[in-house]
Structure formats: structure tokens, C-alpha cells
Design a protein around this motif. Structure first.
Motif, PDB file in Angstrom:
ATOM      1  N   PRO A 138      44.600  35.729  38.345  1.00  0.00           N
ATOM      2  CA  PRO A 138      43.351  35.191  37.767  1.00  0.00           C
ATOM      3  C   PRO A 138      42.362  34.850  38.869  1.00  0.00           C
ATOM      4  CG  PRO A 138      45.133  33.592  37.594  1.00  0.00           C
ATOM      5  CD  PRO A 138      45.765  34.885  38.006  1.00  0.00           C
ATOM      6  N   PRO A 139      41.098  35.217  38.718  1.00  0.00           N
ATOM      7  CA  PRO A 139      40.094  34.944  39.760  1.00  0.00           C
ATOM      8  C   PRO A 139      39.739  33.464  39.786  1.00  0.00           C
ATOM      9  CG  PRO A 139      39.047  35.935  37.872  1.00  0.00           C
ATOM     10  CD  PRO A 139      40.528  35.934  37.572  1.00  0.00           C
ATOM     11  N   PRO A 140      38.982  33.016  40.799  1.00  0.00           N
ATOM     12  CA  PRO A 140      38.537  31.614  40.821  1.00  0.00           C
ATOM     13  C   PRO A 140      37.673  31.279  39.617  1.00  0.00           C
ATOM     14  CG  PRO A 140      38.271  32.633  42.989  1.00  0.00           C
ATOM     15  CD  PRO A 140      38.639  33.731  42.030  1.00  0.00           C
ATOM     16  N   ALA A 141      37.703  30.005  39.239  1.00  0.00           N
ATOM     17  CA  ALA A 141      36.962  29.579  38.042  1.00  0.00           C
ATOM     18  C   ALA A 141      35.461  29.555  38.281  1.00  0.00           C
ATOM     19  CB  ALA A 141      37.450  28.191  37.605  1.00  0.00           C
ATOM     20  N   ASP A 142      35.032  29.202  39.471  1.00  0.00           N
ATOM     21  CA  ASP A 142      33.597  29.115  39.745  1.00  0.00           C
ATOM     22  C   ASP A 142      33.010  30.515  39.908  1.00  0.00           C
ATOM     23  OD1 ASP A 142      31.169  27.776  40.323  1.00  0.00           O
ATOM     24  OD2 ASP A 142      31.456  28.168  42.448  1.00  0.00           O
ATOM     25  N   PRO A 143      31.904  30.837  39.251  1.00  0.00           N
ATOM     26  CA  PRO A 143      31.320  32.180  39.401  1.00  0.00           C
ATOM     27  C   PRO A 143      30.878  32.485  40.831  1.00  0.00           C
ATOM     28  CG  PRO A 143      30.426  31.078  37.468  1.00  0.00           C
ATOM     29  CD  PRO A 143      31.203  30.051  38.219  1.00  0.00           C
ATOM     30  N   GLY A 144      30.340  31.471  41.547  1.00  0.00           N
ATOM     31  CA  GLY A 144      29.936  31.707  42.932  1.00  0.00           C
ATOM     32  C   GLY A 144      31.115  32.020  43.832  1.00  0.00           C
ATOM     33  N   ASP A 145      32.217  31.293  43.635  1.00  0.00           N
ATOM     34  CA  ASP A 145      33.419  31.578  44.418  1.00  0.00           C
ATOM     35  C   ASP A 145      33.976  32.960  44.087  1.00  0.00           C
ATOM     36  OD1 ASP A 145      33.079  29.097  45.457  1.00  0.00           O
ATOM     37  OD2 ASP A 145      34.687  28.144  44.313  1.00  0.00           O
ATOM     38  N   ARG A 146      33.928  33.318  42.814  1.00  0.00           N
ATOM     39  CA  ARG A 146      34.435  34.630  42.415  1.00  0.00           C
ATOM     40  C   ARG A 146      33.602  35.752  43.038  1.00  0.00           C
ATOM     41  NH1 ARG A 146      35.119  33.360  37.650  1.00  0.00           N
ATOM     42  NH2 ARG A 146      33.136  33.944  36.736  1.00  0.00           N
ATOM     43  N   THR A 147      32.296  35.582  43.081  1.00  0.00           N
ATOM     44  CA  THR A 147      31.433  36.603  43.692  1.00  0.00           C
ATOM     45  C   THR A 147      31.678  36.709  45.190  1.00  0.00           C
ATOM     46  OG1 THR A 147      29.759  36.143  42.000  1.00  0.00           O
ATOM     47  CG2 THR A 147      29.063  37.362  43.954  1.00  0.00           C
ATOM     48  N   LEU A 148      31.820  35.572  45.866  1.00  0.00           N
ATOM     49  CA  LEU A 148      32.064  35.590  47.305  1.00  0.00           C
ATOM     50  C   LEU A 148      33.419  36.206  47.626  1.00  0.00           C
ATOM     51  CD1 LEU A 148      31.357  34.850  50.197  1.00  0.00           C
ATOM     52  CD2 LEU A 148      32.203  32.529  49.759  1.00  0.00           C
ATOM     53  N   LEU A 149      34.437  35.905  46.826  1.00  0.00           N
ATOM     54  CA  LEU A 149      35.755  36.476  47.080  1.00  0.00           C
ATOM     55  C   LEU A 149      35.748  37.988  46.868  1.00  0.00           C
ATOM     56  CD1 LEU A 149      38.714  35.962  47.790  1.00  0.00           C
ATOM     57  CD2 LEU A 149      39.161  35.570  45.362  1.00  0.00           C
ATOM     58  N   ASN A 150      35.083  38.447  45.830  1.00  0.00           N
ATOM     59  CA  ASN A 150      34.984  39.892  45.602  1.00  0.00           C
ATOM     60  C   ASN A 150      34.235  40.587  46.736  1.00  0.00           C
ATOM     61  OD1 ASN A 150      36.365  39.618  43.186  1.00  0.00           O
ATOM     62  ND2 ASN A 150      34.486  39.403  41.981  1.00  0.00           N
ATOM     63  N   THR A 151      33.226  39.917  47.272  1.00  0.00           N
ATOM     64  CA  THR A 151      32.487  40.492  48.400  1.00  0.00           C
ATOM     65  C   THR A 151      33.369  40.600  49.630  1.00  0.00           C
ATOM     66  OG1 THR A 151      30.454  39.511  47.515  1.00  0.00           O
ATOM     67  CG2 THR A 151      30.424  40.252  49.802  1.00  0.00           C
ATOM     68  N   LEU A 152      34.184  39.580  49.873  1.00  0.00           N
ATOM     69  CA  LEU A 152      35.096  39.636  51.024  1.00  0.00           C
ATOM     70  C   LEU A 152      36.134  40.737  50.863  1.00  0.00           C
ATOM     71  CD1 LEU A 152      35.778  35.834  51.700  1.00  0.00           C
ATOM     72  CD2 LEU A 152      34.361  37.386  53.039  1.00  0.00           C
ATOM     73  N   LEU A 153      36.659  40.890  49.648  1.00  0.00           N
ATOM     74  CA  LEU A 153      37.705  41.891  49.434  1.00  0.00           C
ATOM     75  C   LEU A 153      37.163  43.316  49.512  1.00  0.00           C
ATOM     76  CD1 LEU A 153      39.737  40.217  46.551  1.00  0.00           C
ATOM     77  CD2 LEU A 153      40.218  40.211  49.000  1.00  0.00           C
ATOM     78  N   ARG A 154      35.866  43.496  49.356  1.00  0.00           N
ATOM     79  CA  ARG A 154      35.281  44.838  49.491  1.00  0.00           C
ATOM     80  C   ARG A 154      35.078  45.244  50.946  1.00  0.00           C
ATOM     81  NH1 ARG A 154      30.656  45.646  44.786  1.00  0.00           N
ATOM     82  NH2 ARG A 154      32.052  45.394  42.985  1.00  0.00           N
ATOM     83  N   LEU A 155      35.165  44.285  51.861  1.00  0.00           N
ATOM     84  CA  LEU A 155      35.015  44.616  53.281  1.00  0.00           C
ATOM     85  C   LEU A 155      36.252  45.335  53.791  1.00  0.00           C
ATOM     86  CD1 LEU A 155      33.536  41.253  54.637  1.00  0.00           C
ATOM     87  CD2 LEU A 155      32.288  43.347  54.116  1.00  0.00           C
ATOM     88  N   PRO A 156      36.123  46.173  54.803  1.00  0.00           N
ATOM     89  CA  PRO A 156      37.322  46.751  55.434  1.00  0.00           C
ATOM     90  C   PRO A 156      38.221  45.651  55.992  1.00  0.00           C
ATOM     91  CG  PRO A 156      35.343  47.938  56.113  1.00  0.00           C
ATOM     92  CD  PRO A 156      34.878  46.730  55.368  1.00  0.00           C
ATOM     93  N   PRO A 157      39.526  45.883  56.038  1.00  0.00           N
ATOM     94  CA  PRO A 157      40.434  44.812  56.502  1.00  0.00           C
ATOM     95  C   PRO A 157      40.085  44.270  57.880  1.00  0.00           C
ATOM     96  CG  PRO A 157      41.678  46.574  55.470  1.00  0.00           C
ATOM     97  CD  PRO A 157      40.273  47.065  55.576  1.00  0.00           C
ATOM     98  N   ARG A 158      39.698  45.140  58.820  1.00  0.00           N
ATOM     99  CA  ARG A 158      39.383  44.657  60.168  1.00  0.00           C
ATOM    100  C   ARG A 158      38.119  43.804  60.170  1.00  0.00           C
ATOM    101  NH1 ARG A 158      40.506  50.111  63.846  1.00  0.00           N
ATOM    102  NH2 ARG A 158      42.740  50.303  63.350  1.00  0.00           N
ATOM    103  N   HIS A 159      37.099  44.233  59.443  1.00  0.00           N
ATOM    104  CA  HIS A 159      35.876  43.440  59.365  1.00  0.00           C
ATOM    105  C   HIS A 159      36.137  42.112  58.655  1.00  0.00           C
ATOM    106  CE1 HIS A 159      33.173  47.283  59.765  1.00  0.00           C
ATOM    107  NE2 HIS A 159      34.103  47.189  60.697  1.00  0.00           N
ATOM    108  N   ARG A 160      36.931  42.150  57.602  1.00  0.00           N
ATOM    109  CA  ARG A 160      37.234  40.926  56.871  1.00  0.00           C
ATOM    110  C   ARG A 160      37.994  39.940  57.762  1.00  0.00           C
ATOM    111  NH1 ARG A 160      41.367  42.107  52.593  1.00  0.00           N
ATOM    112  NH2 ARG A 160      40.003  43.927  52.445  1.00  0.00           N
ATOM    113  N   ARG A 161      38.955  40.437  58.529  1.00  0.00           N
ATOM    114  CA  ARG A 161      39.722  39.550  59.407  1.00  0.00           C
ATOM    115  C   ARG A 161      38.837  38.959  60.496  1.00  0.00           C
ATOM    116  NH1 ARG A 161      45.328  41.300  62.525  1.00  0.00           N
ATOM    117  NH2 ARG A 161      45.721  39.293  63.544  1.00  0.00           N
TER     118      ARG A 161
END
Length: 406
Positions: free
Chosen positions: A226-249
Motif C-alpha cells: 500500500p502506498p503512503p496515505a499522504d498524496p504529496g508523499d505518494r507523489t514524491l515516492l513515485n518520483t524517486l522510484l522512477r529514477l535509475p537506481p544509481r541516481h536514486r542512491r
């Protein structure tokens, strides 16, 4: 164009001693230099060395602290010591002797001779004025390996779980990655205990396990959490997960954890320019979807809020240690079983294998129409077919006579 020599710096232990002598915390010192607290921690541990303007500012600040310490020491040396209490003259017959004989001439008193003064022995002082001698405090007992591991786990495990959640977006995977990293650290505890940054060692291991490519093939990865309850947190998490693993790290280490750029490059096993390029690309991608996070300070605060809003617990240290010991025993027994099976297979092969080489009999060839002689050995398919035909079919010719009794 040649560069001048770098500004000299004291040793890492001396840097920490000067900061503690000035009653400054790492955060206060970082604010005065203009860096993150983690950077000061790395400088004092010796993992990294400041460069450029930061090195000059840091060296100037340490020089100022050293001068203040020297001036304080000189001021303490100039302070006069308290004078000893004056001695009281004894009251007795000798004191009243001149008054008893007023007509007697007073003999001139001999001049005092300077004698070396000696401090009175403790026994000569009265017990009421003797200062109590403080009893020596016993030295603290050294921590056992298990106690040191538990202290490290309780100090860093909760934060590492939240950081790993930013990399994976999966709560259970983040907890498992941190536990596996600490189990590996317990297996190699002598090496980790002597490391200059044990938390960095465990963090690098946890990140490697969490971002491993084979995680996508696990059955649990097919079911989204289940994603985070807050819409802003959910959007930020989805943005992070779309980054390449090296860039995200790189983004999580620099803007989330607060490491310096050389430390981030060292932990991601990349050069400093490559780490800077990954960081810029990651910031551009995040700012492209969330323009409000274009400021690094705002991005750092939002990453901290996203990690703190999720309630991510960690197992107890004894449970992690026992789990690592069970895995180590299982691998040891599996290695022993495989070795025994390999030895048994090798022994069976040596027992049943031929001891010498027997070359196969080459097939005969016809010479001038004369068929080759049949060599002893197994029959070919044609010969087997011919033999079967002779046995099944009756050939022309006189039947065999068998004697009979009349």
C-alpha cells in the motif's frame, strides 16, 4: 598553472580534541565552517579530508581554537597560587616571661636563618582539617562484542530502515535489507569493529542488498505494498522510484542522509565528477515533476518527512544476531554436506573406473572382393539381422536325418 601547497591540518584526533576543548558540538562547528554535520564527523574520523575553500576555513577555525586554548593555559599559569595560612604564635610561659621580669634587660634576639620550608606531613595535621582523599574510580569494563553490536544496531538501525525505504518503496524489503546487512556485519565483526565508520559499512551493505537486480524475481515483489496515505508523499515516492537506481542512491545519500560529495562518491564506488553528474540529473528529474522541490534544502526536508511519516520498526538486536548465527550454521553444514558428497562421488569414480585404456577394434575392409574375416566381438546390426533371418526361415536342401530305432 600550478597550485600552491594545501593548508596543513592537525590529525583527526587533534581536530576532535580542539572542538571538545572549545565546548562546540559537531553541528555548531559545521555551521561556522558552512558544511553539513556529517562532513565534520567524517573529517574528525579521518574518512575524508577537506579541500579547497572549506579546507582553508576549517584550518583557520582550528588555528583559532588552538590559540584560544594556549591563551587559556597561559592565563591559568599566571594566576597566583593562594598563600599558606599564617602561623599563630604559641601562648605559654615564654610569651609571659618579659612581663614577669620587667627590669631584666631583653637579650637581642638572633636573626632568623633561612631554612628550606617543608610541607607538613599529612599525619601532623589534625584530622578535622584534613581533606578527604577521593577514592579512585574503577575503570569501566570493556564492552563485549555482543554488547558493542547491540549498541551499534540500536543507534543506527531505525534510521537505516527509513533510508532504505526511500530506495525501494517497500517496507518489508527495507527491514529485511537492514537485518541482512547487520547479520553480515556480525559475521565479520572484527573487521567492522575496526572500521572508521561502522555505520557507513552497514549502510553500504544494506543498499547493495536492497537494490540487487534479483529482488524483482522474488514472489513478494509481484504484490505491491500500500502506498503512503499522504498524496504529496505518494507523489514524491513515485518520483524517486522512477529514477535509475544509481541516481536514486546518490540523491538519498547526498540530500537525504547529508553526506558530502566525496563521501557519496566513495560509497557508490564512483568518481566525484560522476557522482556530481548523477546528483544533478536526479535533482533535475525531481524538479521536473515537482517544481516546489527545486531547492536542495526543501528537498532535504521533504525526504526527511517522507521517511519519518512511515512507521518502520526494526527487530531486536539479539534476534538479528541469532538469525545471522543460524544462517552461518546452515551454510557451514551445507558446505560440509557438499564436500562429503563430492568426496564420495570421487571415491566411487576411482573405484569403478578402468585402470587401463583398451582401444576399440577397427572394422575390417574387403580386399579384392574377399570379405574380411569376422573378428571376435559384438555383431553389427546387419550381422544380427542376417542371423535372425537364418534362424527364422527354412533353407532349401535335404533335411537332416536323425537315427531312429526299428
Amino acid at each position: 598553472m600550478t597550485r600552491g601547497p594545501a593548508t596543513p591540518l592537525p590529525s583527526p584526533k587533534a581536530r576532535r580534541r580542539l572542538r571538545e576543548a572549545a565546548s562546540l558540538t559537531q553541528t555548531q562547528l559545521a555551521e561556522r565552517v558552512g558544511v553539513a554535520p556529517g562532513t565534520v564527523r567524517a573529517w574528525e574520523s579521518g574518512r575524508t579530508t577537506p579541500r579547497g575553500r572549506k579546507r582553508e576555513a576549517y584550518a583557520k577555525l582550528l588555528k583559532t581554537l588552538a590559540e584560544e586554548e594556549e591563551s587559556a593555559a597561559r592565563q591559568a599559569a599566571r594566576t597566583p597560587q593562594p598563600a599558606p595560612p599564617p602561623k599563630t604564635e604559641p601562648t605559654g610561659d615564654r610569651a609571659s616571661a618579659p612581663e614577669a621580669c620587667p627590669g631584666a634587660e631583653a637579650e637581642p634576639e638572633p636573626e632568623p636563618v633561612a631554612m628550606p620550608m617543608r610541607e607538613p606531613a599529612p599525619e601532623s595535621q589534625p584530622r578535622s582539617t584534613r581533606e578527604p582523599v577521593p577514592e579512585p574510580r574503577p575503570a569501566p569494563a570493556p564492552l563485549t562484542p555482543a554488547q558493542a553490536f547491540d549498541a551499534l544496531y540500536e543507534f543506527s538501525a531505525p534510521a537505516l530502515v527509513r533510508q532504505t525505504f526511500l530506495l525501494t518503496g517497500r517496507r518489508e524489503q527495507a527491514r529485511e535489507s537492514v537485518e541482512r546487512a547487520f547479520q553480515t556485519a556480525w559475521e565479520r565483526w572484527p573487521e567492522v569493529a575496526r572500521d572508521r565508520d561502522p555505520v557507513g559499512w552497514v549502510r553500504a551493505t544494506a543498499y547493495e542488498y536492497a537494490l540487487s537486480p534479483w529482488q524483482r524475481f522474488r514472489p513478494r515483489h509481484r504484490h505491491p505494498e500500500p502506498p503512503p496515505a499522504d498524496p504529496g508523499d505518494r507523489t514524491l515516492l513515485n518520483t524517486l522510484l522512477r529514477l535509475p537506481p544509481r541516481h536514486r542512491r546518490t540523491l538519498v545519500l547526498y540530500d537525504g542522509v547529508g553526506l558530502d560529495l566525496p563521501e557519496t562518491a566513495a560509497e557508490t564506488e564512483a568518481s566525484t565528477p560522476a557522482a556530481a553528474h548523477r546528483l544533478l540529473r536526479a535533482r533535475e528529474a525531481v524538479a521536473g515533476r515537482l517544481p516546489a522541490l527545486a531547492d536542495p534544502q526543501v528537498l532535504h526536508r521533504r525526504l526527511a518527512e517522507l521517511a519519518s511519516n512511515e512507521r518502520l520498526g526494526a527487530a531486536r538486536p539479539p534476534t538479528v544476531r541469532r538469525g545471522g548465527e543460524r544462517r552461518a550454521r546452515f551454510r557451514t553444514r551445507a558446505a560440509i554436506a557438499f564436500t562429503v558428497a563430492l568426496i564420495g562421488t570421487t571415491a566411487l569414480t576411482v573405484r569403478t573406473a578402468p585402470t587401463h585404456y583398451e582401444p576399440p577394434v577397427s572394422p575390417g575392409q574387403a580386399v579384392r572382393g574377399v570379405p574380411p574375416r569376422v573378428a571376435p566381438g559384438s555383431l553389427s546390426d546387419e550381422e544380427l539381422e542376417l542371423r535372425q533371418k537364418l534362424r527364422d526361415q527354412l533353407q532349401d536342401g535335404p533335411e537332416r536325418l536323425s537315427p531312429q530305432l526299428e
